[in-house]
Every structure is written in C-alpha cells, then in structure tokens.
Design a protein around this motif. Structure first.
Motif, mmCIF file in Angstrom:
data_model
loop_
_atom_site.group_PDB
_atom_site.id
_atom_site.type_symbol
_atom_site.label_atom_id
_atom_site.label_comp_id
_atom_site.label_asym_id
_atom_site.label_seq_id
_atom_site.Cartn_x
_atom_site.Cartn_y
_atom_site.Cartn_z
ATOM 1 N N LEU A 55 -6.655 1.624 0.178
ATOM 2 C CA LEU A 55 -5.572 0.640 0.199
ATOM 3 C C LEU A 55 -5.489 -0.059 1.555
ATOM 4 O O LEU A 55 -5.166 0.564 2.559
ATOM 5 C CB LEU A 55 -4.235 1.333 -0.094
ATOM 6 N N ARG A 62 0.979 4.241 -2.854
ATOM 7 C CA ARG A 62 0.752 5.635 -2.435
ATOM 8 C C ARG A 62 1.905 6.516 -2.946
ATOM 9 O O ARG A 62 1.674 7.579 -3.509
ATOM 10 C CB ARG A 62 0.649 5.689 -0.905
ATOM 11 N N ILE A 109 -6.799 -1.825 -2.776
ATOM 12 C CA ILE A 109 -6.171 -3.113 -2.435
ATOM 13 C C ILE A 109 -7.165 -3.842 -1.549
ATOM 14 O O ILE A 109 -7.598 -3.294 -0.525
ATOM 15 C CB ILE A 109 -4.849 -2.935 -1.661
ATOM 16 N N ASP A 159 0.837 -1.207 0.000
ATOM 17 C CA ASP A 159 0.000 0.000 0.000
ATOM 18 C C ASP A 159 0.872 1.256 0.000
ATOM 19 O O ASP A 159 0.591 2.227 -0.702
ATOM 20 C CB ASP A 159 -0.968 -0.007 1.191
ATOM 21 N N GLU A 196 -3.837 -2.202 4.382
ATOM 22 C CA GLU A 196 -2.408 -2.364 4.731
ATOM 23 C C GLU A 196 -1.985 -3.800 4.469
ATOM 24 O O GLU A 196 -2.607 -4.734 4.976
ATOM 25 C CB GLU A 196 -2.222 -2.085 6.232
#
Ligand code: ADP
Length: 457
Positions: free
Chosen positions: A340, A319, A377, A315, A342
């Motif tokens: 997203l 980013r 994600i 993630d 983790e």
C-alpha cells in the motif's frame, strides 16, 4: 378552448389580412411620393399632344376632333368658361371650382391629383371625377378654352382590372384552403405526442411517433421517444427490483417459519432444535443485512448531498479493514499480502469503508482454504487500488452482470456463501459518486481482480 389547429389557422389568416393592409398602405405612400407626379406629368404631356395635333388640323371642328380623341381612351372636358363640352365616358362627378377653370383659361396648367392633396389614397387615382383630371389652355377658333383630360380607366385597363381582381380572389381562396390543410399537417404530430403522453401515464409504452421529421417537432418526437424508452426501462427495473426484494425477504422468512414449526414440534430432538435455532439466527441476520443494504442503496440513489468528504489516509483505512476482518481470513488460513503506497484522499470515509469491506469479504468468501489475497495501492494519474484473489473466479459471460442489483453468479455454488447480490452494486454506486471507476478481471478457477481508480484529492 381554442385548439392549436384553430389558433394557427386564425393567425395565418390574420397575417394575410394585416399584410394586405400594410401592402396597400405602402403602395399608397409610394403612389403619393413618386407615382402621382409622374402620372400627371405624363397626362399633361398627352393633353399637349392632343392640343398640338388639333392646331395642325384647323379645318376640323371641335365636335369632329375631340370625340375621336376620347375614343382612344380618354374622358375630355372642354370649356370657355361659359359653355361646357364633354366627350367620352361621362364623369361620375363633374364638380370643378370655377377659379380653377379660370386659371387654366388664363394659361396655367391644372394638376388635379396633385392639387387635391387631401386625398391621400390610391383610390383617388381610380375615382371617376372631373377634379382628378389635368387641364391645359387651348385655342379653338381663336378663342381661349380650357381642355381637361383624364384616362378612361374602364376602357384602358378594364380587362386588366378584372384579371387582377380574379387573381387576388383566387390567391386568397387557395391560401385559405392550403392554410387549413397544411396546419393539420403541422398539428398532427403534436396530437400524436399528446396521445403518447396519455398512454405513458397509463403505463403503456407502445406507440408510433414520426421521429424522421427533420424539424423541431421531429426533434421533440425523438427526445420524447428516448424519454419514454428510459421511463419504460425504469419501470421494468422498478418492477424487477420489487420482485427481487420480495423474493429475498420471502425465502429467509419461509425458512424461519419452517424451522420454528420444527422447534415447536415436541418430537424434534434437542440437538436438532439447537441446529435450527442457529439457522434461524443466520437467516434473521441475512434479513437485517438486506434491509441495511437496501437503505444504503436508497440513500446512494439520491446522489446529491450523499457524499461527506474528508481528508484521510487511504492506506491506513485499508490496513485497518484487513485487521478488523482477521477472524474471517485467519479462519480460512488465507494469507493477505499488502503493498500500500502512502496516500491521502478526499472522500467519504464511511462509504469507502463499505467498498473495501465488501470487496475483501467477497474475496475471502470466494477463496479456497489456504490461498492468498493481494491488495495494492498504486499512485499514477489516478489512485489505483487492486484487490486480487485466487479463488473460484467468475465465468466470462457473467462478468457484465455482477454489478447489477440482486445479481448472483450461479446461485447453486453460492448457497453456502449466502449473499443478497447487492454488495457490488453498492460498491459501484459509491465509486461512481466519487467520480472513479471499477473494473473486474476474472478467470474461472484462477481468481478475480477488482481494479478501482479514484481521482486524486
Ligand atoms: P453478494 O452479496 O451476494 O456477494 P455481490 O454483489 O457482492 O453479492 O456479488 C455479486 C456476485 O458476484 C456474487 O454472488 C458472486 O457470485 C460474484 N462475486 C463477487 N465477488 C467475487 C469474487 N471475488 N470471486 C468470485 N465471485 C465473486
């Protein structure tokens, strides 16, 4: 050089000869161990029958009785120790030790084949010798005689012997002819395979192989045909690849040459010259990125040892990539929405960086001003990354090809968004090396979603 054909024929003949010898040996052993005693007992029994019959007709003289007995298929020898009388076909060898004759005269039975143990072969059975006979004592006109008899094989089994000899000769002849014909049949497909191999070496892929045989050679031919099909495809791909690379290099070079020519022309005004310099700058960047992409593809194609995995936050990586490309999306006022989860992955950080950058840059490139892009994600059985844009989309019939090398959807619409068509094939190769999958869903005018699934850790 002995051909396979000659080898097989020779081996088959050798097998024939060796098995005949072994067969003869086995028959000999069987004859020695079982048949010999049985035959001699049978013969002694016959001799006793001859004696009994003679004792029941005392009026018959020796020379009246024994010739008739001999005519029924025997060779006969009668002796009182001094006088010898032979009846029937003559013995080839009339040697017989006098002490053996004496023993019979004394009342013993003589077993020829059993006593001549030195002769171990069955050939002894066919030998026309007196010492191969059996002997029993007999009284003729009150005098002791020794009666030796032996079957007259010529008379008893002469025809059978001829038939057997003919049978064996014909069997051997037909075996040789059939071996020669059928070996050709076995070797023929191997010859065709050799011819096919030579053709492949010369770059020809058109040949006929019998792939319908249900044996090992048929299987070999099937695998060979399959392999040659793969080689053909590979060859075509290689040619296409070289043609594509040349084309991709040739077009920017031609345009650079043209603009340099214009810049060198004194009549071109300075404003145009500057514009041309910008175009040259752009084209040379394209060439540079093309060569980088080709290098990446070449190293990815090596497969083994390409991936250098490390444990890192996926993630965080995505980013950072979004932030690094802010100038691109901010320029088009595109909104990037991130959701997203983790998650840590064990993967090649650099290669996956290339994946997300490629997909994000494509999404921005094919999105209209002011639209939005969602990146998610999700953690399920696999790690699922989706990159969704609301751009121009991809026509359904083009979707199966977008991962092909150098494939560009509808070249006209992309002119302003120039690319080499290598990006997605690099992405797919990297995901494949990570044992993941990449799918795409797209609708023209609505947008495109790339879905990447990666295994956990
Ligand atoms: P390029 O480097 O030319 O972008 P890619 O392999 O990355 O090559 O993409 C192949 C083709 O797929 C592109 O030419 C483009 O037409 C199409 N494509 C890729 N991503 C998108 C997207 N997000 N939206 C619409 N079309 C796309």
């Amino acid at each position: 050089m002995k051909t396979l054909y000659v080898r097989i024929v020779l081996i088959a003949l050798l097998i024939g000869i060796i098995s005949s010898i072994l067969g003869l040996l086995a028959t000999n052993i069987h004859y020695q161990m079982n048949l010999k005693t049985y035959y001699e007992e049978k013969l002694v029994h016959i001799a006793k029958e001859i004696r009994t019959l003679y004792s029941k007709s005392p009026e018959l003289s020796m020379d009246d009785y024994f010739p008739h007995m001999a005519n029924t298929g025997f060779q006969i020898f009668l002796t009182d120790g001094t006088h010898s009388h032979f009846y029937g076909r003559a013995f080839g060898n009339t040697e017989l030790a006098p002490e053996r004759v004496q023993k019979v005269l004394n009342g013993e039975v003589y077993y020829g084949a059993i006593s001549n143990n030195s002769r171990i072969t069955i050939a002894g059975y066919f030998e026309n010798s007196l010492h191969n006979s059996v002997g029993i004592p007999i009284q003729i006109s009150g005098k002791p005689y020794a009666l030796f008899i032996k079957p007259d094989l010529t008379q008893q089994i002469g025809e059978v012997r001829n038939i057997m000899a003919l049978l064996l000769t014909f069997t051997a002849l037909f075996s040789i002819v059939l071996i020669i014909i059928f070996t050709r049949y076995i070797v023929k497909p191997i010859r065709s395979l050799t011819t096919a191999t030579q053709k492949i070496v010369n770059g020809e892929y058109e040949f006929r192989l019998d792939v319908n045989r249900k044996d090992e050679i048929g299987e070999l031919a099937r695998h060979f045909a399959h392999m040659s099909e793969s080689l053909k495809q590979l060859d075509e791909m290689r040619q296409e690849f070289v043609a594509n690379v040349s084309h991709e290099i040739q077009s920017p070079l031609t345009s650079i040459q043209g603009f340099v020519h214009e810049i060198l022309n004194e009549e071109t005004n300075p404003n145009d010259k500057e514009r041309y310099l910008h175009i040259i700058d752009e084209e040379s960047r394209r060439l540079s990125s093309l060569s980088k992409q080709l290098l990446t593809l070449a190293s990815l194609d090596k497969e083994s040892g390409v991936i250098k995995p490390s444990l890192y936050r996926l993630d965080e990586q995505i980013r950072q990539i979004v932030i690094a490309n802010e100038w691109l999306w901010a320029d088009k006022e595109i909104m990037i929405e991130l959701d997203l989860a983790e998650i840590k992955v064990r993967a090649d950080q650099q290669l996956l960086h290339l994946v997300w950058t490629n997909l994000l840059v494509n999404a921005i490139k094919f999105s209209e001003h002011g639209s939005s892009i969602q990146i998610n994600i999700r953690i399920e059985q696999q790690i699922i990354v989706t990159i969704q844009d609301h751009g121009i989309g991809i026509p359904e019939e083009e979707l199966p090809h977008i991962f092909d090398r150098f494939y560009k959807v509808d070249k006209a619409r992309n002119r302003s968004r120039s690319g080499s068509g290598l990006g997605l094939s690099i992405v797919q190769q990297i995901i494949r090396l990570h044992r993941g999958t990449i799918d795409v869903q797209s609708q023209i005018g609505i947008g495109t979603t790339f879905i990447i699934q990666l295994p956990h850790l």
